[in-house]
Motif scaffolding. Structure first.
Motif, PDB file in Angstrom:
ATOM      1  N   GLN A 185     -19.164  37.928 -69.580  1.00  0.00           N
ATOM      2  CA  GLN A 185     -20.083  39.055 -69.666  1.00  0.00           C
ATOM      3  C   GLN A 185     -21.349  38.680 -70.430  1.00  0.00           C
ATOM      4  OE1 GLN A 185     -20.049  42.070 -68.289  1.00  0.00           O
ATOM      5  NE2 GLN A 185     -18.065  41.729 -67.260  1.00  0.00           N
ATOM      6  N   GLU A 186     -21.184  37.804 -71.434  1.00  0.00           N
ATOM      7  CA  GLU A 186     -22.349  37.360 -72.199  1.00  0.00           C
ATOM      8  C   GLU A 186     -23.320  36.579 -71.312  1.00  0.00           C
ATOM      9  OE1 GLU A 186     -23.107  35.364 -76.563  1.00  0.00           O
ATOM     10  OE2 GLU A 186     -21.519  34.501 -75.309  1.00  0.00           O
ATOM     11  N   THR A 187     -22.763  35.720 -70.458  1.00  0.00           N
ATOM     12  CA  THR A 187     -23.605  34.944 -69.539  1.00  0.00           C
ATOM     13  C   THR A 187     -24.313  35.847 -68.533  1.00  0.00           C
ATOM     14  OG1 THR A 187     -22.106  33.059 -69.758  1.00  0.00           O
ATOM     15  CG2 THR A 187     -23.602  33.063 -67.873  1.00  0.00           C
ATOM     16  N   LEU A 188     -23.566  36.814 -67.977  1.00  0.00           N
ATOM     17  CA  LEU A 188     -24.143  37.734 -67.002  1.00  0.00           C
ATOM     18  C   LEU A 188     -25.226  38.611 -67.624  1.00  0.00           C
ATOM     19  CD1 LEU A 188     -20.896  38.853 -65.094  1.00  0.00           C
ATOM     20  CD2 LEU A 188     -22.671  37.268 -64.292  1.00  0.00           C
ATOM     21  N   TYR A 189     -24.987  38.998 -68.861  1.00  0.00           N
ATOM     22  CA  TYR A 189     -25.960  39.857 -69.543  1.00  0.00           C
ATOM     23  C   TYR A 189     -27.263  39.106 -69.790  1.00  0.00           C
ATOM     24  CZ  TYR A 189     -28.104  42.721 -73.162  1.00  0.00           C
ATOM     25  OH  TYR A 189     -28.997  43.464 -73.901  1.00  0.00           O
ATOM     26  N   LYS A 190     -27.112  37.840 -70.190  1.00  0.00           N
ATOM     27  CA  LYS A 190     -28.316  37.046 -70.432  1.00  0.00           C
ATOM     28  C   LYS A 190     -29.120  36.832 -69.149  1.00  0.00           C
ATOM     29  CE  LYS A 190     -26.605  34.546 -74.471  1.00  0.00           C
ATOM     30  NZ  LYS A 190     -26.201  33.217 -75.014  1.00  0.00           N
ATOM     31  N   GLU A 191     -28.437  36.829 -68.005  1.00  0.00           N
ATOM     32  CA  GLU A 191     -29.117  36.648 -66.712  1.00  0.00           C
ATOM     33  C   GLU A 191     -29.478  37.987 -66.073  1.00  0.00           C
ATOM     34  OE1 GLU A 191     -26.493  34.264 -64.419  1.00  0.00           O
ATOM     35  OE2 GLU A 191     -26.778  32.452 -65.655  1.00  0.00           O
ATOM     36  N   ASN A 192     -29.304  39.074 -66.846  1.00  0.00           N
ATOM     37  CA  ASN A 192     -29.637  40.415 -66.374  1.00  0.00           C
ATOM     38  C   ASN A 192     -28.853  40.807 -65.124  1.00  0.00           C
ATOM     39  OD1 ASN A 192     -31.549  40.908 -68.425  1.00  0.00           O
ATOM     40  ND2 ASN A 192     -33.072  39.702 -67.281  1.00  0.00           N
ATOM     41  N   ILE A 193     -27.638  40.296 -65.012  1.00  0.00           N
ATOM     42  CA  ILE A 193     -26.789  40.622 -63.859  1.00  0.00           C
ATOM     43  C   ILE A 193     -25.868  41.793 -64.178  1.00  0.00           C
ATOM     44  CG2 ILE A 193     -24.996  39.724 -62.306  1.00  0.00           C
ATOM     45  CD1 ILE A 193     -26.252  36.981 -62.643  1.00  0.00           C
ATOM     46  N   THR A 194     -25.450  41.915 -65.436  1.00  0.00           N
ATOM     47  CA  THR A 194     -24.569  43.013 -65.844  1.00  0.00           C
ATOM     48  C   THR A 194     -25.268  43.862 -66.890  1.00  0.00           C
ATOM     49  OG1 THR A 194     -22.342  43.569 -66.626  1.00  0.00           O
ATOM     50  CG2 THR A 194     -23.449  41.749 -67.699  1.00  0.00           C
ATOM     51  N   SER A 195     -24.695  45.032 -67.111  1.00  0.00           N
ATOM     52  CA  SER A 195     -25.313  45.953 -68.064  1.00  0.00           C
ATOM     53  C   SER A 195     -24.937  45.593 -69.497  1.00  0.00           C
ATOM     54  CB  SER A 195     -24.885  47.387 -67.762  1.00  0.00           C
ATOM     55  OG  SER A 195     -23.499  47.537 -67.988  1.00  0.00           O
TER      56      SER A 195
END
Length: 375
Positions: free
Chosen positions: A134-144
């Motif tokens: 989730q941390e990776t996705l958040y940094k890539e603006n993929i997850t909330s």
């Protein structure tokens, strides 16, 4: 003829009586300044001669107390969780080493604790992986941000739970690595926190103990000391490094040495005493047992002087006298000499007029008997 025999018999009796009186007067002849003792009487009465000697006459403060050990040398063994005693092979007096097995406890709750730990441990791997994803996705603006924060909260909350359970296992001497590998036990072992001797055993096999129950007590006597009580009126006389002479009256008449190490800084209001901590000389080889009652003399001022044994000095009509040997021929002739008395101990009397006794033989046993009999 009958009258002549009677007169002769009377003369023989009177002659024998005078002879006996003369013999007694030789053995116990005494007047104001001289006492004469026959050799036979000197020996039969176990009399003895001596001279002035140098003795210590110390000013002391009397104290009482007991033998003790520092807090670091005394340990109470308790369990962090309640349980039943499965095995306790030790008895009072047994020597133990630091880390030696003392007691085994058993309780189903130990199993439950390990199960909880294993579950949290297994969840931790998944939650950590989800948090990192989730941390990776958040940094890539993929997850909330909401999903990221929830994953972070779940992971860190589980991590805190894991660390808490892990510390509880360590406190119970359970190896977390063994639990992580699936090895769960219903028993825990308690080990000796210090080396020493077992002084208390408060349980037996099958006993139930709570977390606050003292199971065993261990005392290490390698460094024992004195805990003395001194009354308030004497406390200003006590200083560090003063010498202490003490006895254990119930066990021995021997006197032992110690030194003042610490002086208390507050007075016990119940009995107006203050505690003195004393280090015992050669304490590692001393024969004492903790709790022994002691009587002590703290030496506050040391001095020495010329002295005679107390048996050599007799108090007659308020004055002190000794018998000084004048000559020794068929018997012993003594001169009654006044003694100027100074300080006293249990065994000796300080002599202030040393010029009257210097390099002279003095009667040290039997003085009072002769002087009191001659008055």
């Amino acid at each position: 003829m009958k009258h002549i025999y009677s007169i002769l018999f009377l003369l023989v009796i009177l002659s024998c009586g005078n002879s006996e009186k003369e013999e007694v007067s030789i053995e116990t002849q005494s007047h104001q300044e001289e006492v004469v003792v026959s050799a036979s009487q000197f020996e039969s009465e176990n009399m003895a001669l001596g001279e002035l000697s140098t003795q210590d006459f110390n000013q002391t403060v009397t104290a009482t107390g007991f033998i003790d050990v520092p807090p670091s040398s005394r340990a109470s063994v308790t369990a962090f969780m309640e349980g039943y005693i499965k095995n306790t092979p030790l008895l009072i007096g047994d020597e133990v080493k630091k880390g030696q097995l003392l007691v085994t406890l058993e309780n189903p709750e130990f199993v439950e604790l390990q199960q909880n730990y294993l579950e949290v441990f297994n969840q931790l791997t998944y939650l950590k992986s989800e948090f990192e994803r989730q941390e990776t996705l958040y940094k890539e603006n993929i997850t909330s941000q909401k999903n990221y924060l929830k994953a972070e909260s779940d992971y860190k909350g589980n991590l805190a739970h894991y660390n808490g359970l892990k510390q509880r296992l360590k406190m119970l001497n359970i190896n977390p690595s063994n639990v992580e590998n699936g090895n769960i036990s219903s028993t825990i072992n308690l080990y000796a926190p210090i080396a020493g001797s077992i002084t208390k055993v408060n349980v037996s096999n099958g006993s139930f103990v709570s977390a606050s129950t003292e199971i065993l007590e261990i005392v290490n006597t390698n460094h024992i000391h004195l805990e003395l009580m001194v009354f308030e009126k004497d406390i200003l006389k006590i200083k560090k490094e003063q010498s202490i002479s003490f006895k254990v009256p119930e066990a021995s008449n021997n006197a032992y040495k110690a030194e003042v190490y610490l002086v208390g800084t507050s007075i016990d209001v119940t009995d107006r005493t203050i505690k003195i901590h004393g280090h015992i000389e050669d304490d590692e080889n001393s024969p004492f047992v903790t709790g022994m009652f002691v009587e002590a003399q703290i030496i506050t001022d040391a001095s020495s002087g010329n002295a005679l044994p107390k048996e050599a000095v007799a108090k007659i009509d308020g004055a002190f006298y000794a018998l000084v040997l004048q000559n020794q021929d068929d018997g012993y002739a003594f001169e009654k000499t006044k003694v100027a008395v100074g300080k006293q101990t249990e065994a000796f009397v300080e002599v202030l007029n040393t010029q009257d006794f210097k390099d002279k033989q003095v009667l040290t046993k039997g003085t009072f008997m002769l002087l009191s009999g001659g008055e």
